[in-house]
Write an enzyme that holds these catalytic residues in place. Structure first.
Site, PDB file in Angstrom:
ATOM      1  N   LYS A  22       0.807  -1.053  -0.018  1.00 11.62           N
ATOM      2  CA  LYS A  22      -0.151  -0.107  -0.256  1.00 11.62           C
ATOM      3  C   LYS A  22       0.785   1.221  -0.006  1.00 11.62           C
ATOM      4  CE  LYS A  22      -2.948   2.708   3.033  1.00 11.62           C
ATOM      5  NZ  LYS A  22      -1.724   3.906   3.402  1.00 11.62           N
ATOM      6  N   ASN A  23       2.071   1.159   0.674  1.00 18.79           N
ATOM      7  CA  ASN A  23       2.518   2.727   0.984  1.00 18.79           C
ATOM      8  C   ASN A  23       3.511   2.805  -0.186  1.00 18.79           C
ATOM      9  OD1 ASN A  23       1.366   2.937   3.473  1.00 18.79           O
ATOM     10  ND2 ASN A  23       3.041   1.991   4.583  1.00 18.79           N
ATOM     11  N   ARG A  94      -4.234  10.123   3.350  1.00 19.12           N
ATOM     12  CA  ARG A  94      -3.060  10.842   3.572  1.00 19.12           C
ATOM     13  C   ARG A  94      -2.213  11.121   2.410  1.00 19.12           C
ATOM     14  NH1 ARG A  94      -1.605  14.669   7.419  1.00 19.12           N
ATOM     15  NH2 ARG A  94       0.569  14.662   7.551  1.00 19.12           N
ATOM     16  N   ASP A 118      -5.973   8.671   8.278  1.00 19.48           N
ATOM     17  CA  ASP A 118      -6.111   8.293   9.504  1.00 19.48           C
ATOM     18  C   ASP A 118      -5.631   9.269  10.691  1.00 19.48           C
ATOM     19  OD1 ASP A 118      -6.941   5.611   8.691  1.00 19.48           O
ATOM     20  OD2 ASP A 118      -4.965   4.952   8.765  1.00 19.48           O
ATOM     21  N   ARG A 123       0.660  14.910  12.189  1.00 23.32           N
ATOM     22  CA  ARG A 123       1.790  14.617  11.536  1.00 23.32           C
ATOM     23  C   ARG A 123       1.792  15.722  10.400  1.00 23.32           C
ATOM     24  NH1 ARG A 123      -0.528   9.006   8.617  1.00 23.32           N
ATOM     25  NH2 ARG A 123      -2.462   9.985   8.819  1.00 23.32           N
ATOM     26  N   ASP A 126       5.631  20.311   7.634  1.00 27.74           N
ATOM     27  CA  ASP A 126       6.643  21.294   7.573  1.00 27.74           C
ATOM     28  C   ASP A 126       7.877  21.040   6.927  1.00 27.74           C
ATOM     29  OD1 ASP A 126       6.731  19.698   9.936  1.00 27.74           O
ATOM     30  OD2 ASP A 126       8.458  20.928  10.431  1.00 27.74           O
ATOM     31  N   GLN A 127       8.388  19.610   7.046  1.00 29.51           N
ATOM     32  CA  GLN A 127       9.428  18.979   6.390  1.00 29.51           C
ATOM     33  C   GLN A 127       9.241  19.220   5.032  1.00 29.51           C
ATOM     34  OE1 GLN A 127      12.507  18.518   8.312  1.00 29.51           O
ATOM     35  NE2 GLN A 127      11.249  19.783   9.372  1.00 29.51           N
ATOM     36  N   ILE A 331       6.987   7.037  17.175  1.00 31.09           N
ATOM     37  CA  ILE A 331       6.643   7.739  15.966  1.00 31.09           C
ATOM     38  C   ILE A 331       5.490   8.385  15.971  1.00 31.09           C
ATOM     39  CG2 ILE A 331       6.417   7.478  13.491  1.00 31.09           C
ATOM     40  CD1 ILE A 331       9.041   6.544  14.334  1.00 31.09           C
TER      41      ILE A 331
END
Length: 422
Positions: A22-23, A94, A118, A123, A126-127, A331
């Protein structure tokens, strides 16, 4: 929304074949718009996020076809039209924020709504913004959407140091930098296998990316990308880990196939520490019926550490173990929405300063519970299979966002499970 009904108490046996990651998939599909030719992806999982991304692409005149019989997705970006993506489907997942980097790389500007997905705690992006600005883009937040614009001469290479390891930022910056002028270096980059998969995919199109899988990725920008088809998506290590924990918790001999075991080293080490007996093959893992299980402490960390996405799926297994198990998610420490649902089922769990403490229980009882996000839903599926009686899981669409043909696969293993309309 649908509901999942599970009648627990059955032992699982047989084999389950893991789908594409999925990712990876949710990054590869947005990345397809960088190609100036038709893209073909093999091993595409049957998940809602794929269909949502196809809908988003359709709004930009990118034609797509998903052959579910062969797990093949064809994407044609040759007639793509720039469109703002301010809301709608963007809010449903997301990974929609990967269109920021992909649109910036293709058109030099992007208007993308702030991502949904989710609710597992903060999360921030900014990065991502810092990296886009380093490449020369201007970024503003207007009415809940990000407006990102490259300078007139286009994006330029830059040295970018990420203040924290971020998979999302690493992927987004690769997508933006791959067509920028000059060299970009991303330092303190995420090392996940899905990033290597994306880099392989882009390099096969003609990109020049080195260092994927290390903490420094270097990208020499190119003017054009053309797909070299097909690209086969790596197996989903989170789906694999979910079924491995499920097999340990209520299996009577389960063979989990289409696995790259090296992607699961930290997770497999914990399963062995718990006492799960496994044979690890070249592309499969056979899980034997469980004997005596012992509680362990789990602490999530960036890859190659224990994945945050696997702390919830392993939780029901820890409830079977003797002693007190501890889970610390470094995390997403607020990723605890499965805890009250498990307590409804008779679990003995306490939460102290974001530390999850799991006490052994002899049995769980079926109940009505809610899958508030993907991995919490996976946890509740396993708990329902372990429990006595009937478990009804609502908001199952969250599970379907991330788990390929889950009812079919569970039934094939012998589970008594069905999906009904709410």
């Amino acid at each position: 929304m649908k509901k999942m009904i599970i009648h627990g108490g059955r032992k699982l046996t047989g084999e389950v074949v893991i789908g594409g990651a999925k990712n990876s998939t949710v990054a590869l599909i947005p990345a397809a718009i960088l190609s100036e030719s038709v893209v073909t992806l093999d091993g595409v999982p049957h998940i809602k996020d794929v269909y949502n991304l196809m809908d988003i692409l359709s709004a930009m005149n990118v034609h797509s076809n998903f052959n579910e019989a062969t797990d093949t997705l064809t994407l044609d970006p040759t007639e793509i039209e720039f469109k703002p993506l301010p809301n709608g489907k963007i809010k449903s997942l997301r990974a929609s924020y990967y269109f920021m980097g992909a649109l910036l790389g293709r058109f030099g500007h992007a208007i993308v709504g702030l991502p949904g997905g989710d609710d597992i705690g903060p999360r921030p992006i900014d990065q991502h913004i810092k990296g886009f600005e380093s490449l020369g883009a201007s970024v503003s937040n207007e009415h809940g959407a990000m407006f990102i614009t490259a300078p007139e001469e286009g994006l330029h290479g830059a040295r970018i140091f990420l203040d924290m390891v971020s998979v999302g930022a690493t992927i987004n910056l690769i997508l933006a930098a791959v067509t920028a002028t000059g060299q970009t270096s991303i330092e303190n980059a995420a090392k996940e296998p899905e990033i290597i998969d994306l880099a392989t995919y882009l390099n096969n199109m003609g990109a020049k990316i080195r260092g994927a899988g290390t903490d420094t990725i270097r990208i020499d920008g190119v003017a054009h990308l053309y797909a070299k088809n097909p690209h086969t998506i790596i197996p989903d290590r989170i789906e694999a880990g979910t079924y491995l924990a499920m097999a340990g918790a209520c299996g009577d001999g389960v063979n989990v196939k289409n696995i790259i075991s090296e992607h699961l080293d930290a997770y497999l080490a914990k399963l062995e520490e718990i006492g799960v007996q496994m044979d690890v093959g070249e592309d499969n893992i056979f899980v034997y019926p469980s004997g005596n299980l012992q509680a362990v402490q789990i602490k999530t960390s960036p890859y190659p550490g224990f994945a945050t996405d696997l702390q919830q799926p392993i939780t029901p297994l820890l409830l079977k173990a003797a002693g007190d198990g501890i889970v610390i998610d470094t995390i997403y420490p607020k990723r605890v929405r499965h805890i009250p649902e498990l307590i409804r089922m008779g679990a003995d769990i306490s939460l102290e300063n974001d530390v999850i403490i799991l006490h052994h229980v002899d049995r769980l009882q079926g109940a009505e519970v809610t899958a508030d996000e993907i991995r919490a839903g996976a946890c509740l599926m396993t708990a329902g299979l372990m429990a006595e009686g009937k478990t009804t899981i609502s908001k199952v669409d969250n599970i379907l966002r991330g788990y390929d043909r889950v009812v079919y696969k569970l039934k094939k293993l012998g589970a008594d499970v069905e999906m009904i309309d709410d």
